[in-house]
Design a protein around this motif. Structure first.
Motif, PDB file in Angstrom:
ATOM      1  N   CYS A 186       0.767  -0.837   0.233  1.00 18.86           N
ATOM      2  CA  CYS A 186      -0.018  -0.083   0.601  1.00 18.86           C
ATOM      3  C   CYS A 186       0.694   0.840   0.532  1.00 18.86           C
ATOM      4  N   ARG A 187       1.864   0.858   1.001  1.00 17.01           N
ATOM      5  CA  ARG A 187       3.265   2.111   0.264  1.00 17.01           C
ATOM      6  C   ARG A 187       3.533   2.442  -0.168  1.00 17.01           C
ATOM      7  N   GLU A 188       3.880   1.613  -1.457  1.00 16.05           N
ATOM      8  CA  GLU A 188       4.366   1.949  -3.165  1.00 16.05           C
ATOM      9  C   GLU A 188       2.868   2.088  -3.804  1.00 16.05           C
ATOM     10  N   PHE A 189       1.531   1.499  -3.016  1.00 15.48           N
ATOM     11  CA  PHE A 189       0.568   2.553  -4.110  1.00 15.48           C
ATOM     12  C   PHE A 189       0.909   3.901  -4.008  1.00 15.48           C
ATOM     13  N   GLU A 190       0.634   4.422  -2.752  1.00 13.15           N
ATOM     14  CA  GLU A 190       0.424   5.721  -2.080  1.00 13.15           C
ATOM     15  C   GLU A 190       2.078   5.941  -3.815  1.00 13.15           C
ATOM     16  N   GLU A 191       3.223   6.138  -3.537  1.00 11.56           N
ATOM     17  CA  GLU A 191       3.745   6.446  -4.546  1.00 11.56           C
ATOM     18  C   GLU A 191       3.643   6.735  -6.008  1.00 11.56           C
ATOM     19  N   PHE A 192       3.017   5.231  -6.347  1.00  8.23           N
ATOM     20  CA  PHE A 192       2.789   5.008  -8.089  1.00  8.23           C
ATOM     21  C   PHE A 192       1.515   6.512  -7.979  1.00  8.23           C
ATOM     22  N   VAL A 193       0.988   6.486  -6.788  1.00  5.04           N
ATOM     23  CA  VAL A 193      -0.096   7.785  -7.174  1.00  5.04           C
ATOM     24  C   VAL A 193      -0.391   8.735  -8.261  1.00  5.04           C
ATOM     25  N   LEU A 194       0.349   9.568  -7.972  1.00  8.23           N
ATOM     26  CA  LEU A 194       0.333  10.754  -9.321  1.00  8.23           C
ATOM     27  C   LEU A 194       0.887  10.496 -10.262  1.00  8.23           C
ATOM     28  N   GLY A 195       2.267   9.213 -10.841  1.00  4.37           N
ATOM     29  CA  GLY A 195       2.844   8.685 -11.957  1.00  4.37           C
ATOM     30  C   GLY A 195       1.068   7.527 -12.847  1.00  4.37           C
ATOM     31  N   TYR A 196       0.802   7.273 -11.630  1.00  3.70           N
ATOM     32  CA  TYR A 196      -0.327   6.311 -12.694  1.00  3.70           C
ATOM     33  C   TYR A 196      -1.587   7.438 -12.967  1.00  3.70           C
ATOM     34  N   LEU A 197      -1.953   8.747 -12.521  1.00  5.86           N
ATOM     35  CA  LEU A 197      -3.554   9.398 -12.729  1.00  5.86           C
ATOM     36  C   LEU A 197      -2.956  10.465 -13.564  1.00  5.86           C
ATOM     37  N   ASP A 198      -1.005  10.950 -14.364  1.00 12.79           N
ATOM     38  CA  ASP A 198      -0.724  11.314 -14.917  1.00 12.79           C
ATOM     39  C   ASP A 198      -0.219  10.047 -16.256  1.00 12.79           C
ATOM     40  N   GLY A 199      -0.614   9.372 -16.139  1.00 13.88           N
ATOM     41  CA  GLY A 199      -0.093   8.224 -17.725  1.00 13.88           C
ATOM     42  C   GLY A 199       0.935   7.955 -17.907  1.00 13.88           C
ATOM     43  N   GLU A 200       1.998   8.134 -16.458  1.00 16.88           N
ATOM     44  CA  GLU A 200       3.527   7.618 -16.742  1.00 16.88           C
ATOM     45  C   GLU A 200       4.510   6.191 -16.052  1.00 16.88           C
ATOM     46  N   LEU A 201       3.047   5.653 -15.842  1.00 17.23           N
ATOM     47  CA  LEU A 201       3.887   4.389 -14.926  1.00 17.23           C
ATOM     48  C   LEU A 201       3.498   3.418 -16.705  1.00 17.23           C
ATOM     49  N   PRO A 202       5.028   2.924 -16.560  1.00 17.78           N
ATOM     50  CA  PRO A 202       5.785   2.040 -17.719  1.00 17.78           C
ATOM     51  C   PRO A 202       4.416   0.645 -17.481  1.00 17.78           C
ATOM     52  N   ALA A 203       4.045   0.587 -18.597  1.00 20.02           N
ATOM     53  CA  ALA A 203       2.840  -0.700 -18.707  1.00 20.02           C
ATOM     54  C   ALA A 203       2.520  -1.585 -17.133  1.00 20.02           C
ATOM     55  N   GLN A 204       3.628  -1.947 -17.353  1.00 19.82           N
ATOM     56  CA  GLN A 204       4.310  -3.158 -16.454  1.00 19.82           C
ATOM     57  C   GLN A 204       3.699  -3.052 -15.099  1.00 19.82           C
ATOM     58  N   PHE A 214      -0.154  -1.743 -10.426  1.00 22.49           N
ATOM     59  CA  PHE A 214      -0.899  -0.977  -9.719  1.00 22.49           C
ATOM     60  C   PHE A 214      -2.766  -0.864 -10.090  1.00 22.49           C
ATOM     61  N   ASP A 215      -2.982  -1.376 -11.033  1.00 19.17           N
ATOM     62  CA  ASP A 215      -4.261  -1.647 -11.174  1.00 19.17           C
ATOM     63  C   ASP A 215      -5.166  -3.945 -10.539  1.00 19.17           C
ATOM     64  N   TRP A 216      -3.858  -4.127 -10.403  1.00 19.83           N
ATOM     65  CA  TRP A 216      -4.073  -5.143  -9.897  1.00 19.83           C
ATOM     66  C   TRP A 216      -4.227  -5.405  -8.061  1.00 19.83           C
ATOM     67  N   HIS A 217      -3.127  -4.091  -7.788  1.00 16.80           N
ATOM     68  CA  HIS A 217      -3.441  -4.016  -6.556  1.00 16.80           C
ATOM     69  C   HIS A 217      -4.544  -3.482  -5.751  1.00 16.80           C
ATOM     70  N   LEU A 218      -5.064  -2.595  -7.033  1.00 16.05           N
ATOM     71  CA  LEU A 218      -6.554  -1.617  -6.618  1.00 16.05           C
ATOM     72  C   LEU A 218      -7.853  -2.808  -6.828  1.00 16.05           C
ATOM     73  N   ARG A 219      -6.937  -3.085  -7.190  1.00 15.92           N
ATOM     74  CA  ARG A 219      -8.359  -4.654  -7.403  1.00 15.92           C
ATOM     75  C   ARG A 219      -8.794  -5.230  -5.706  1.00 15.92           C
ATOM     76  N   ILE A 220      -7.793  -5.431  -5.247  1.00 16.61           N
ATOM     77  CA  ILE A 220      -7.967  -6.602  -3.816  1.00 16.61           C
ATOM     78  C   ILE A 220      -7.734  -5.574  -2.865  1.00 16.61           C
TER      79      ILE A 220
END
Ligand SMILES: [Zn+2]
Length: 100
Positions: free
Chosen positions: A25-43, A48-54
């Motif tokens: 969850c901690r890493e999730f929080e760190e990725f949030v901004l990049g995710y919303l900006d569409g800047e995360l690498p596909a993998q 991130f989506d997987w974590h979000l689902r569970i």
């Protein structure tokens, strides 16, 4: 966030970190901004989506985060101007703090 939620997150984080390729969850929080900006690498976006689902806590976190951004847009002001790319992080933090 309640103490119980925090404890749950930590427990889940411990469990998830044992699963190969899973993020906590901690890493999730760190990725949030990049995710919303569409800047995360596909993998990473996939993980991130997987974590979000569970993880309900992180779904709520993401929802709150999006609301914060909406507030930030309103603060930035008139009309429906797109938020500039270079919104200072300080401003986002100020908005976040004002919601506590
Ligand atoms: Zn989570």
């Amino acid at each position: 966030m309640t103490t119980k939620n925090r404890l749950m997150r930590r427990l889940k984080g411990t469990m998830l970190s044992r699963v190969h390729g899973m993020i906590t969850c901690r890493e999730f929080e760190e990725f949030v901004l990049g995710y919303l900006d569409g800047e995360l690498p596909a993998q990473q976006a996939k993980i991130f989506d997987w974590h979000l689902r569970i993880c309900r806590e992180c779904r709520e976190y993401l929802a709150a985060y999006k609301r914060t951004i909406e507030v930030g847009k309103a603060v930035l002001g008139p009309g429906h101007e797109p938020v500039p790319e270079d919104v200072p992080e300080d401003l986002i933090k100020a908005v976040l703090n004002s919601r506590k």
